[in-house]
Write an enzyme that holds these catalytic residues in place. Sequence first.
Site, PDB file in Angstrom:
ATOM      1  N   CYS A   2      -6.470  58.581 183.169  1.00  0.00           N
ATOM      2  CA  CYS A   2      -7.884  58.868 183.369  1.00  0.00           C
ATOM      3  C   CYS A   2      -8.412  59.537 182.119  1.00  0.00           C
ATOM      4  O   CYS A   2      -7.657  59.973 181.258  1.00  0.00           O
ATOM      5  CB  CYS A   2      -8.051  59.792 184.566  1.00  0.00           C
ATOM      6  SG  CYS A   2      -7.251  59.157 186.041  1.00  0.00           S
ATOM      7  N   ARG A  27     -10.032  54.284 179.150  1.00  0.00           N
ATOM      8  CA  ARG A  27      -8.799  54.844 179.716  1.00  0.00           C
ATOM      9  C   ARG A  27      -8.697  54.530 181.205  1.00  0.00           C
ATOM     10  O   ARG A  27      -7.619  54.305 181.733  1.00  0.00           O
ATOM     11  CB  ARG A  27      -8.775  56.355 179.514  1.00  0.00           C
ATOM     12  CG  ARG A  27      -8.725  56.781 178.074  1.00  0.00           C
ATOM     13  CD  ARG A  27      -8.762  58.280 177.990  1.00  0.00           C
ATOM     14  NE  ARG A  27      -7.584  58.896 178.539  1.00  0.00           N
ATOM     15  CZ  ARG A  27      -6.522  59.257 177.831  1.00  0.00           C
ATOM     16  NH1 ARG A  27      -6.511  59.078 176.537  1.00  0.00           N
ATOM     17  NH2 ARG A  27      -5.486  59.812 178.401  1.00  0.00           N
ATOM     18  N   TRP A  74      -8.773  56.208 186.866  1.00  0.00           N
ATOM     19  CA  TRP A  74      -7.938  55.033 187.090  1.00  0.00           C
ATOM     20  C   TRP A  74      -7.080  55.396 188.290  1.00  0.00           C
ATOM     21  O   TRP A  74      -6.199  56.245 188.201  1.00  0.00           O
ATOM     22  CB  TRP A  74      -7.073  54.750 185.866  1.00  0.00           C
ATOM     23  CG  TRP A  74      -6.273  53.481 185.979  1.00  0.00           C
ATOM     24  CD1 TRP A  74      -6.686  52.225 185.672  1.00  0.00           C
ATOM     25  CD2 TRP A  74      -4.925  53.356 186.417  1.00  0.00           C
ATOM     26  NE1 TRP A  74      -5.668  51.329 185.906  1.00  0.00           N
ATOM     27  CE2 TRP A  74      -4.583  51.994 186.361  1.00  0.00           C
ATOM     28  CE3 TRP A  74      -3.966  54.263 186.869  1.00  0.00           C
ATOM     29  CZ2 TRP A  74      -3.324  51.511 186.733  1.00  0.00           C
ATOM     30  CZ3 TRP A  74      -2.708  53.789 187.243  1.00  0.00           C
ATOM     31  CH2 TRP A  74      -2.407  52.420 187.169  1.00  0.00           C
ATOM     32  N   ASN A 100      -5.752  64.520 185.331  1.00  0.00           N
ATOM     33  CA  ASN A 100      -5.147  63.274 184.861  1.00  0.00           C
ATOM     34  C   ASN A 100      -3.640  63.403 185.042  1.00  0.00           C
ATOM     35  O   ASN A 100      -3.060  64.406 184.619  1.00  0.00           O
ATOM     36  CB  ASN A 100      -5.498  63.065 183.382  1.00  0.00           C
ATOM     37  CG  ASN A 100      -4.833  61.842 182.795  1.00  0.00           C
ATOM     38  OD1 ASN A 100      -4.382  60.964 183.530  1.00  0.00           O
ATOM     39  ND2 ASN A 100      -4.767  61.775 181.483  1.00  0.00           N
ATOM     40  N   GLY A 101      -3.018  62.409 185.654  1.00  0.00           N
ATOM     41  CA  GLY A 101      -1.567  62.480 185.879  1.00  0.00           C
ATOM     42  C   GLY A 101      -1.273  62.275 187.349  1.00  0.00           C
ATOM     43  O   GLY A 101      -2.106  61.755 188.095  1.00  0.00           O
ATOM     44  N   GLU A 488       3.575  37.519 174.846  1.00  0.00           N
ATOM     45  CA  GLU A 488       2.357  38.266 174.522  1.00  0.00           C
ATOM     46  C   GLU A 488       1.107  37.433 174.846  1.00  0.00           C
ATOM     47  O   GLU A 488       0.130  37.953 175.381  1.00  0.00           O
ATOM     48  CB  GLU A 488       2.397  38.679 173.042  1.00  0.00           C
ATOM     49  CG  GLU A 488       1.160  39.394 172.543  1.00  0.00           C
ATOM     50  CD  GLU A 488       0.835  40.698 173.259  1.00  0.00           C
ATOM     51  OE1 GLU A 488       1.643  41.164 174.075  1.00  0.00           O
ATOM     52  OE2 GLU A 488      -0.265  41.237 173.015  1.00  0.00           O
ATOM     53  N   LYS A 492      -1.789  38.559 177.459  1.00  0.00           N
ATOM     54  CA  LYS A 492      -3.221  38.612 177.116  1.00  0.00           C
ATOM     55  C   LYS A 492      -4.015  37.798 178.135  1.00  0.00           C
ATOM     56  O   LYS A 492      -5.053  38.216 178.607  1.00  0.00           O
ATOM     57  CB  LYS A 492      -3.499  38.041 175.714  1.00  0.00           C
ATOM     58  CG  LYS A 492      -2.965  38.821 174.532  1.00  0.00           C
ATOM     59  CD  LYS A 492      -3.763  40.053 174.205  1.00  0.00           C
ATOM     60  CE  LYS A 492      -3.269  41.246 174.925  1.00  0.00           C
ATOM     61  NZ  LYS A 492      -2.178  42.011 174.410  1.00  0.00           N
ATOM     62  N   GLU A 495      -4.138  39.578 181.580  1.00  0.00           N
ATOM     63  CA  GLU A 495      -4.861  40.843 181.709  1.00  0.00           C
ATOM     64  C   GLU A 495      -6.367  40.707 181.531  1.00  0.00           C
ATOM     65  O   GLU A 495      -7.110  41.465 182.141  1.00  0.00           O
ATOM     66  CB  GLU A 495      -4.279  41.924 180.796  1.00  0.00           C
ATOM     67  CG  GLU A 495      -4.370  41.689 179.326  1.00  0.00           C
ATOM     68  CD  GLU A 495      -3.730  42.835 178.533  1.00  0.00           C
ATOM     69  OE1 GLU A 495      -3.361  42.596 177.388  1.00  0.00           O
ATOM     70  OE2 GLU A 495      -3.636  43.956 179.047  1.00  0.00           O
ATOM     71  N   HIS A 511      15.488  25.438 183.528  1.00  0.00           N
ATOM     72  CA  HIS A 511      16.367  26.058 184.538  1.00  0.00           C
ATOM     73  C   HIS A 511      15.555  26.583 185.716  1.00  0.00           C
ATOM     74  O   HIS A 511      15.965  27.547 186.366  1.00  0.00           O
ATOM     75  CB  HIS A 511      17.195  27.168 183.894  1.00  0.00           C
ATOM     76  CG  HIS A 511      18.109  26.656 182.828  1.00  0.00           C
ATOM     77  ND1 HIS A 511      19.357  26.143 183.100  1.00  0.00           N
ATOM     78  CD2 HIS A 511      17.936  26.500 181.491  1.00  0.00           C
ATOM     79  CE1 HIS A 511      19.924  25.729 181.978  1.00  0.00           C
ATOM     80  NE2 HIS A 511      19.073  25.933 180.979  1.00  0.00           N
ATOM     81  N   LYS A 610      -6.153  51.799 179.040  1.00  0.00           N
ATOM     82  CA  LYS A 610      -5.609  51.649 177.693  1.00  0.00           C
ATOM     83  C   LYS A 610      -4.320  52.444 177.531  1.00  0.00           C
ATOM     84  O   LYS A 610      -3.370  51.984 176.914  1.00  0.00           O
ATOM     85  CB  LYS A 610      -6.669  52.125 176.684  1.00  0.00           C
ATOM     86  CG  LYS A 610      -6.253  51.981 175.235  1.00  0.00           C
ATOM     87  CD  LYS A 610      -6.214  50.527 174.826  1.00  0.00           C
ATOM     88  CE  LYS A 610      -5.824  50.330 173.381  1.00  0.00           C
ATOM     89  NZ  LYS A 610      -5.415  48.939 173.132  1.00  0.00           N
TER      90      LYS A 610
HETATM   91  O1  M6R Z   1       0.090  52.687 173.870  1.00  0.00           O
HETATM   92  P1  M6R Z   1       1.286  51.782 174.092  1.00  0.00           P
HETATM   93  O2  M6R Z   1       1.470  50.800 173.006  1.00  0.00           O
HETATM   94  O3  M6R Z   1       2.541  52.549 174.375  1.00  0.00           O
HETATM   95  O4  M6R Z   1       0.921  50.985 175.404  1.00  0.00           O
HETATM   96  C1  M6R Z   1       1.870  50.155 176.011  1.00  0.00           C
HETATM   97  C2  M6R Z   1       1.213  49.162 176.943  1.00  0.00           C
HETATM   98  O5  M6R Z   1       0.542  49.828 177.967  1.00  0.00           O
HETATM   99  C3  M6R Z   1       0.202  48.290 176.201  1.00  0.00           C
HETATM  100  O6  M6R Z   1       0.830  47.635 175.137  1.00  0.00           O
HETATM  101  C4  M6R Z   1      -0.420  47.239 177.124  1.00  0.00           C
HETATM  102  O7  M6R Z   1       0.555  46.369 177.587  1.00  0.00           O
HETATM  103  C5  M6R Z   1      -1.465  46.512 176.338  1.00  0.00           C
HETATM  104  N1  M6R Z   1      -2.690  47.248 176.324  1.00  0.00           N
HETATM  105  C6  M6R Z   1      -1.697  45.159 176.818  1.00  0.00           C
HETATM  106  O8  M6R Z   1      -2.616  44.489 176.025  1.00  0.00           O
END
Ligand code: M6R
Length: 615
Positions: A2, A27, A74, A100-101, A488, A492, A495, A511, A610
Amino acid sequence: MCGIIGYVGKQAAGPVLLEGLQRLNYRGYDSSGIAVLDHDGALAVLKRSGKLAELEASISDPPAGRIGIGHTRWATHGAVSDGNAHPHVSDDSAVVVVHNGIVENYRELRAQLGQAGVTCTSETDSEVIPQLMGLYLREGADFAEAFQRVLGEIKGGNAVVAMERAQPDQIYAARLGNAGGIVLGVGEGEMFLASDLPALLPHTTLVQPLENGQWAVVSAAGTTIRDLAGEAVPFEPVKVNLDPVAVAKGPYKHFMQKEIMEQPRALSDCIRGRARVNPAGVSLEDVTLTDDQIRSLRRVLIIGMGTSMHAGMVGRFYMERLAGLPTDCDNASEFRYREPLLGPETLVVAVTQSGETVDTLGAMAQVRDDWGAPRVAVTNVEGSEAARMADGSAIYLRCGPEIGVASTKTFVASMAAMYLLACRIGQVRGYLQGAKLEHAVEALMTAPGIVDQALAQKDLCRHVGRICRHIGHILYLGRGLQYPVAMEGALKCKEISYIHAEGYPAGEMKHGPIALIDRNMPVIALAPRDPLYDKMWSNIQQVQARDATVIAVGTEGDEELASAVDVFIPIPACDPLIAPFATAIPAQLIAYYLATGRGADVDQPRNLAKTVTVE
Ligand code: M6R
């Protein structure tokens, strides 16, 4: 995950808080709220589920008062609802808190409150904090005592910010564990606090982050910091160099789009001054490992989450090929709980854009405490927790702030950082010398230009986004260095466009997943000319034989592949070790255009945040 903001000073607090929440809402953004205290102790708490705009629209008359706290949520505990949004207040409204947490023992604390006749009104774990503080105040504690007592009682990684109605000139803030930072910012006759730096930048660059286990009393008249034992900690804010302009969207519609387009510069900034060609070599000023330590290494372990882990999977190839060390790459959240075995001869490389991801930090702590393994952080945020945990042994990505929730530029920069580290280790170990070293460094130097050329194919990527936007599933295939890029690309896609996608090693596809292939399953095949090209070609044949629409990302001039598939997206010819930089670009752009074509909120995808500071 958050976002927290706080203000005390001479301005009306409401607008400052709302503007700060704008900057923090990458965030968490499923609800938001502010609490403002008037000088006579009148408390206004305004909160709403939904995007920040919902809260803003609901405020016709900003509350009076020059002190306040705000929060963008969040959800972890409790649905997305007005009642579960922060701030939370004690039942007598004496205490107001944003958090937050995760309060891991909140059930137990709720039960204690129940026995004392206090009922929580929300479903959140957070509400136990103001309720317990209110209870302790009624029992005779002063605010500082109540705050400290609750800090000692809650378990887990938590950042807590609180105000007392009876003291409309002070904000209390604490950081416990790795659940996210609190940065204090000093203005002229005013003080700010926020979960991270970008929210403070329009106001001040004179800042001090709270360390784990520290709490502060913040007021316009002065700030004090203490540790949990009550010992005073010096308040010595320092000036940071962060350009607020770099955080703005500029001419782009979305931050993600801007960040995709600025990758050539991001890569150049990451490499500049670290790799040189004549004589060939790499120096990494912030990596404090001595040459003797490097020579004693027998193994490398790369950890990270999400995109950072995918970059780490590419980094694994670099460590093996350029440093000559056996290397594993592991998901930090799995690694830390599987009782792994390693020792001081294993270098642990933690890849984390934010430097605050709780699982990556947890794994970093474990490798030091249990095995004394040396650590290097690959991170975009100077002074982040990961950088500090690595005892300053950090490779900063130098990308500038990444605001889009979907990571892009930090993916390519993380790969470059690991390439540099692998060259440095290989050089010191004598594994990478002479022509081989020269070739490795020169190849890396081509990466920014290669990425620039790959970006020129954005219209083809937009076309793919258009033809696939009504599809339910997409399969991304790659081999070797391209397998992590396939993962990756699929991440993308999932998400930001919400289309189900899987990234698969192309050899594994037959497989099982091949059973899914039919004409409704587009396959995005990453097939640059590299040593695995022929194998990849066979895999493309296998899916085509089952009617899949194939979109191939291949080397320019590969007419045979271009004429065999439905859409061919060319990338420049390059060294196979550099090819992931090139293929990442169409993978990102396709996801971007899929998402925009579906009208999705690219910069604030649903359910995401994020920085992930909870387990
Ligand atoms: O800040 P970080 O690189 O440790 O974050 C890790 C993941 O949360 C982050 O890479 C997430 O998968 C991406 N935002 C996805 O695009």
